[in-house]
Design an enzyme around this catalytic site. Structure first.
Site, PDB file in Angstrom:
ATOM      1  N   ASP A   1      35.718  40.498  39.863  1.00  0.00           N
ATOM      2  CA  ASP A   1      36.785  40.997  40.744  1.00  0.00           C
ATOM      3  C   ASP A   1      36.271  41.431  42.116  1.00  0.00           C
ATOM      4  O   ASP A   1      37.063  41.821  42.978  1.00  0.00           O
ATOM      5  CB  ASP A   1      37.513  42.184  40.075  1.00  0.00           C
ATOM      6  CG  ASP A   1      38.330  41.738  38.871  1.00  0.00           C
ATOM      7  OD1 ASP A   1      38.552  40.530  38.717  1.00  0.00           O
ATOM      8  OD2 ASP A   1      38.733  42.610  38.076  1.00  0.00           O
TER       9      ASP A   1
ATOM     10  N   ARG B   1      50.040  38.989  33.799  1.00  0.00           N
ATOM     11  CA  ARG B   1      49.464  38.535  32.531  1.00  0.00           C
ATOM     12  C   ARG B   1      49.068  39.688  31.625  1.00  0.00           C
ATOM     13  O   ARG B   1      49.070  39.555  30.407  1.00  0.00           O
ATOM     14  CB  ARG B   1      48.236  37.678  32.801  1.00  0.00           C
ATOM     15  CG  ARG B   1      48.466  36.615  33.827  1.00  0.00           C
ATOM     16  CD  ARG B   1      47.195  35.892  34.104  1.00  0.00           C
ATOM     17  NE  ARG B   1      46.711  35.289  32.881  1.00  0.00           N
ATOM     18  CZ  ARG B   1      47.141  34.153  32.400  1.00  0.00           C
ATOM     19  NH1 ARG B   1      48.052  33.471  33.044  1.00  0.00           N
ATOM     20  NH2 ARG B   1      46.667  33.671  31.282  1.00  0.00           N
TER      21      ARG B   1
ATOM     22  N   ARG C   1      42.967  31.173  31.584  1.00  0.00           N
ATOM     23  CA  ARG C   1      43.206  32.501  31.036  1.00  0.00           C
ATOM     24  C   ARG C   1      44.083  32.515  29.778  1.00  0.00           C
ATOM     25  O   ARG C   1      45.142  33.151  29.739  1.00  0.00           O
ATOM     26  CB  ARG C   1      43.794  33.422  32.108  1.00  0.00           C
ATOM     27  CG  ARG C   1      42.917  33.491  33.329  1.00  0.00           C
ATOM     28  CD  ARG C   1      43.364  34.535  34.293  1.00  0.00           C
ATOM     29  NE  ARG C   1      43.122  35.881  33.812  1.00  0.00           N
ATOM     30  CZ  ARG C   1      43.616  36.971  34.394  1.00  0.00           C
ATOM     31  NH1 ARG C   1      44.378  36.855  35.451  1.00  0.00           N
ATOM     32  NH2 ARG C   1      43.352  38.159  33.918  1.00  0.00           N
TER      33      ARG C   1
ATOM     34  N   ARG D   1      49.898  44.086  44.376  1.00  0.00           N
ATOM     35  CA  ARG D   1      49.810  44.191  42.916  1.00  0.00           C
ATOM     36  C   ARG D   1      48.720  45.176  42.498  1.00  0.00           C
ATOM     37  O   ARG D   1      48.811  45.786  41.444  1.00  0.00           O
ATOM     38  CB  ARG D   1      49.479  42.827  42.297  1.00  0.00           C
ATOM     39  CG  ARG D   1      50.603  41.832  42.400  1.00  0.00           C
ATOM     40  CD  ARG D   1      50.256  40.579  41.655  1.00  0.00           C
ATOM     41  NE  ARG D   1      49.817  40.910  40.305  1.00  0.00           N
ATOM     42  CZ  ARG D   1      49.208  40.076  39.480  1.00  0.00           C
ATOM     43  NH1 ARG D   1      48.972  38.844  39.856  1.00  0.00           N
ATOM     44  NH2 ARG D   1      48.849  40.460  38.284  1.00  0.00           N
TER      45      ARG D   1
ATOM     46  N   CYS E   1      47.186  30.374  35.774  1.00  0.00           N
ATOM     47  CA  CYS E   1      46.960  31.452  36.733  1.00  0.00           C
ATOM     48  C   CYS E   1      46.118  30.866  37.865  1.00  0.00           C
ATOM     49  O   CYS E   1      45.378  29.905  37.655  1.00  0.00           O
ATOM     50  CB  CYS E   1      46.228  32.565  35.996  1.00  0.00           C
ATOM     51  SG  CYS E   1      45.589  33.878  37.014  1.00  0.00           S
TER      52      CYS E   1
ATOM     53  N   ILE F   1      32.771  33.775  35.146  1.00  0.00           N
ATOM     54  CA  ILE F   1      33.846  34.288  34.274  1.00  0.00           C
ATOM     55  C   ILE F   1      35.095  33.398  34.336  1.00  0.00           C
ATOM     56  O   ILE F   1      35.657  33.036  33.307  1.00  0.00           O
ATOM     57  CB  ILE F   1      34.238  35.744  34.658  1.00  0.00           C
ATOM     58  CG1 ILE F   1      32.990  36.640  34.745  1.00  0.00           C
ATOM     59  CG2 ILE F   1      35.271  36.319  33.681  1.00  0.00           C
ATOM     60  CD1 ILE F   1      32.265  36.917  33.448  1.00  0.00           C
TER      61      ILE F   1
ATOM     62  N   LYS G   1      43.706  50.485  38.373  1.00  0.00           N
ATOM     63  CA  LYS G   1      44.822  49.667  37.872  1.00  0.00           C
ATOM     64  C   LYS G   1      44.498  49.126  36.488  1.00  0.00           C
ATOM     65  O   LYS G   1      45.324  49.192  35.576  1.00  0.00           O
ATOM     66  CB  LYS G   1      45.080  48.508  38.847  1.00  0.00           C
ATOM     67  CG  LYS G   1      45.918  47.389  38.239  1.00  0.00           C
ATOM     68  CD  LYS G   1      46.093  46.211  39.168  1.00  0.00           C
ATOM     69  CE  LYS G   1      44.998  45.169  39.150  1.00  0.00           C
ATOM     70  NZ  LYS G   1      45.039  44.204  38.041  1.00  0.00           N
ATOM     71  N   ASN G   2      43.289  48.594  36.330  1.00  0.00           N
ATOM     72  CA  ASN G   2      42.966  47.919  35.068  1.00  0.00           C
ATOM     73  C   ASN G   2      42.674  48.891  33.927  1.00  0.00           C
ATOM     74  O   ASN G   2      42.518  48.482  32.784  1.00  0.00           O
ATOM     75  CB  ASN G   2      41.807  46.938  35.261  1.00  0.00           C
ATOM     76  CG  ASN G   2      42.252  45.717  36.044  1.00  0.00           C
ATOM     77  OD1 ASN G   2      43.448  45.521  36.244  1.00  0.00           O
ATOM     78  ND2 ASN G   2      41.307  44.907  36.489  1.00  0.00           N
TER      79      ASN G   2
HETATM   80  C1  EPZ Z   1      40.518  41.475  32.872  1.00  0.00           C
HETATM   81  O1  EPZ Z   1      41.275  40.296  32.657  1.00  0.00           O
HETATM   82  C2  EPZ Z   1      41.001  42.056  34.165  1.00  0.00           C
HETATM   83  N1  EPZ Z   1      42.421  42.372  34.045  1.00  0.00           N
HETATM   84  C3  EPZ Z   1      40.747  41.066  35.297  1.00  0.00           C
HETATM   85  O2  EPZ Z   1      41.145  41.697  36.507  1.00  0.00           O
HETATM   86  C4  EPZ Z   1      39.267  40.731  35.353  1.00  0.00           C
HETATM   87  O3  EPZ Z   1      39.051  39.721  36.321  1.00  0.00           O
HETATM   88  C5  EPZ Z   1      38.796  40.220  34.003  1.00  0.00           C
HETATM   89  O4  EPZ Z   1      39.130  41.184  32.960  1.00  0.00           O
HETATM   90  C6  EPZ Z   1      37.294  39.978  33.942  1.00  0.00           C
HETATM   91  O5  EPZ Z   1      36.610  41.150  34.270  1.00  0.00           O
HETATM   92  C7  EPZ Z   1      42.794  43.529  33.478  1.00  0.00           C
HETATM   93  O6  EPZ Z   1      41.978  44.322  33.033  1.00  0.00           O
HETATM   94  C8  EPZ Z   1      44.237  43.830  33.426  1.00  0.00           C
HETATM   95  P1  EPZ Z   1      39.006  38.371  30.091  1.00  0.00           P
HETATM   96  P2  EPZ Z   1      41.263  39.584  31.228  1.00  0.00           P
HETATM   97  O7  EPZ Z   1      39.843  38.241  28.851  1.00  0.00           O
HETATM   98  O8  EPZ Z   1      41.079  40.606  30.168  1.00  0.00           O
HETATM   99  C9  EPZ Z   1      38.477  33.805  28.769  1.00  0.00           C
HETATM  100  C10 EPZ Z   1      42.033  41.723  38.711  1.00  0.00           C
HETATM  101  O9  EPZ Z   1      41.842  41.112  39.782  1.00  0.00           O
HETATM  102  N2  EPZ Z   1      39.394  34.105  27.646  1.00  0.00           N
HETATM  103  O10 EPZ Z   1      37.890  39.323  30.060  1.00  0.00           O
HETATM  104  O11 EPZ Z   1      42.458  38.729  31.164  1.00  0.00           O
HETATM  105  C11 EPZ Z   1      39.173  33.908  30.122  1.00  0.00           C
HETATM  106  O12 EPZ Z   1      39.897  32.748  30.436  1.00  0.00           O
HETATM  107  C12 EPZ Z   1      41.959  40.986  37.416  1.00  0.00           C
HETATM  108  O13 EPZ Z   1      42.306  42.929  38.661  1.00  0.00           O
HETATM  109  C13 EPZ Z   1      39.635  33.155  26.685  1.00  0.00           C
HETATM  110  O14 EPZ Z   1      39.152  32.037  26.741  1.00  0.00           O
HETATM  111  O15 EPZ Z   1      39.969  38.705  31.320  1.00  0.00           O
HETATM  112  C14 EPZ Z   1      38.012  34.184  31.042  1.00  0.00           C
HETATM  113  O16 EPZ Z   1      37.377  32.978  31.364  1.00  0.00           O
HETATM  114  C15 EPZ Z   1      42.193  39.563  37.430  1.00  0.00           C
HETATM  115  N3  EPZ Z   1      40.471  33.488  25.650  1.00  0.00           N
HETATM  116  C16 EPZ Z   1      37.080  35.048  30.180  1.00  0.00           C
HETATM  117  O17 EPZ Z   1      37.486  34.795  28.819  1.00  0.00           O
HETATM  118  C17 EPZ Z   1      41.043  34.713  25.504  1.00  0.00           C
HETATM  119  O18 EPZ Z   1      41.766  34.962  24.534  1.00  0.00           O
HETATM  120  C18 EPZ Z   1      37.150  36.537  30.434  1.00  0.00           C
HETATM  121  O19 EPZ Z   1      38.511  36.923  30.504  1.00  0.00           O
HETATM  122  C19 EPZ Z   1      40.762  35.682  26.482  1.00  0.00           C
HETATM  123  C20 EPZ Z   1      39.935  35.364  27.553  1.00  0.00           C
END
Ligand code: EPZ
Length: 427
Positions: free
Chosen positions: A306, A92, A121, A398, A116, A328, A22-23
């Site tokens: 995840d 998102r 996020r 989802r 969320c 994370i 999916k991702n």
């Molecule tokens: C991706 O989300 C995945 N989603 C998530 O999968 C996964 O949990 C996550 O990466 C971490 O591995 C997809 O790929 C579609 P991040 P993403 O930006 O990219 C902070 C699932 O269950 N952050 O790597 O949104 C954030 O809050 C899901 O399939 C900022 O502060 O995650 C988090 O604490 C849920 N500012 C950390 O960074 C930003 O601009 C990592 O988030 C972006 C992120």
């Protein structure tokens, strides 16, 4: 609203095939907006988030066709460079269209995701990086509006912390920028590497994807391509844990074992037998309760956040005490409270969950709070005595393709009740 009814106690046995990621599919679909030629993507999973991304692409004016697991996107003319609130609020990852839309059309308007269940996020790092590539960004009325009428230009982007979709968004913007972009502290997740492989087939010039420094030489135009999405490592990990918690003997097939190595190494230490019996398959056997083995989530190649909830479900029946640390997301322990309703003994202290293993779990009525939390409840239900009812399984739909059918095929006593949709056949 659909529920799962599960009666625990049957060891799973047989083969559990893994679907496409999916991702990985989500950014790949967004990348189709970068060219006016058709892009054909294979192994797209039939899950709700993909249907949502399909609607979003159609909203922008792209034509999307699905035949079995293959999706063809033809974004010949884009009518609206926008991701409206109604779509973004349900997924998102819609913010993944920000980079491609501004790169292709010179403007993009994307609703800002709200809070969320698992954490705040924000997408501030996507925004800052696009500004570095020359976009002017305004945030008003809940939308991020990016403009680059003269096109984007290459830049040095250094992320303060690792962001998966942030890296992907910038990658998709930089491929059409003038000059070279270097992304430092880039996410090394296999999904980023897969996206770069697709973009390179479309004519992009990307080096280093899958490492923390990615170099992109901008090109003027991208073309159509064909690409097969990688297997879903989180579904694979969920199945490996399902086999172990049920004390079964299962072959998890169509997967890439190295993508779940951080999990399987821990599982071996905890007492499960996990062997790569053939390429792309893992045989998992477990004949009793595991030993407690601590775990801390990290970015890839560390232990995936995840899979934290599903691993915790297994540790609720371990011999001993497990420390599970989530680094994370700030609020990703919602499943702990529901697991406690099934008899688990878990104490949360900030970012750490302390799990005292119990001899057994008991079936109960529980409810899912997010995608991976729902998976952990399904795993717990597989080992619990008696019946568990899991409410709000739309979270599960989802990201997991026909999970109840796959688990039933290896002997799980699981039923969907109050069925209103069949996601696998849809999209
Ligand atoms: C991706 O989300 C995945 N989603 C998530 O999968 C996964 O949990 C996550 O990466 C971490 O591995 C997809 O790929 C579609 P991040 P993403 O930006 O990219 C902070 C699932 O269950 N952050 O790597 O949104 C954030 O809050 C899901 O399939 C900022 O502060 O995650 C988090 O604490 C849920 N500012 C950390 O960074 C930003 O601009 C990592 O988030 C972006 C992120």
């Amino acid at each position: 609203m659909d529920k799962f009814r599960i009666v625990g106690g049957t060891p799973l046995s047989g083969e559990l095939p893994v679907s496409g990621s999916k991702n990985s599919a989500l950014p790949a679909l967004a990348a189709c907006l970068l060219t006016d030629e058709p892009v054909e993507l294979g192994r797209i999973p039939g899950v709700k988030d993909i249907a949502t991304m399909q609607s979003l692409l159609e909203y922008t004016g792209a034509r999307v066709e699905r035949r079995a697991g293959t999706v063809t996107v033809h974004a010949k003319h884009l009518e609206r460079a926008e991701a409206p609130y109604d779509v973004v609020k349900t997924m998102r990852a819609s913010s993944l269209v920000l980079g491609p839309l501004v790169a292709r059309t010179g403007s993009a308007r994307v609703s800002m995701p709200g809070g969320c269940a698992i954490g705040a996020r924000p997408i501030n790092m996507h925004v800052t990086a696009l500004e570095q590539l020359g976009a002017t960004i305004e945030q008003s009325h809940g939308y991020v509006e990016a403009r680059a009428p003269e096109g984007l230009r290459g830049a040095n982007v250094s992320f303060d912390r690792i962001t998966v979709t942030g890296t992907e968004d910038v990658l998709m913007a930089a491929v059409l920028a003038k000059g070279e972009t270097v992304i430092r502290n880039a996410a090394r997740e296999p999904e980023v590497k897969d996206l770069a492989a697709l973009l390179n087939k479309m004519g992009a010039k990307i080096e280093g994807a899958g490492t923390s420094i990615v170099r992109i030489k901008g090109v003027e135009k991208l073309r159509g391509a064909e690409h097969e999405i990688i297997p879903d490592r989180i579904e694979a990990g969920t199945f490996v844990l399902a086999a172990a918690i049920s004390q079964g003997d299962v072959v998890v097939s169509n997967c890439q074992p190295e993508h779940v190595a951080a999990l399987t190494v821990k599982m071996q230490r905890a007492g499960a037998e996990v062997d790569e019996t053939q390429a792309g398959a893992l045989r998992v056997r477990c004949s009793g309760r595991p030993k407690a083995v601590d775990m801390t989530t990290e970015e890839y190649p560390g232990f995936a956040t995840d899979l934290q909830a599903q691993y915790m479900a297994w540790m609720t029946v371990a011999h001993g005490i497990t420390f599970v640390t989530e680094t994370i997301f700030e609020n990703r322990f919602m499943h702990a409270l529901e697991l406690a309703r099934m008899g688990a003994n878990i104490r949360i202290e900030g970012r750490q969950a302390i799990v005292a293993g119990e001899q057994r779990l008991m079936g109960a009525q529980v409810q899912a709070s997010d995608l991976r939390a729902s998976a952990s409840l399904v795993l717990a239900a597989l080992v619990a005595t008696g019946e568990t009812t899991i409410d709000r399984v739309y979270h599960m739909d989802r990201g997991y393709e026909r999970i109840e059918q796959k688990l039933a095929a290896v002997g799980a006593n699981i039923q969907r009740v109050g069925e209103t949709m069949r996601v696998g056949a849809e999209v």
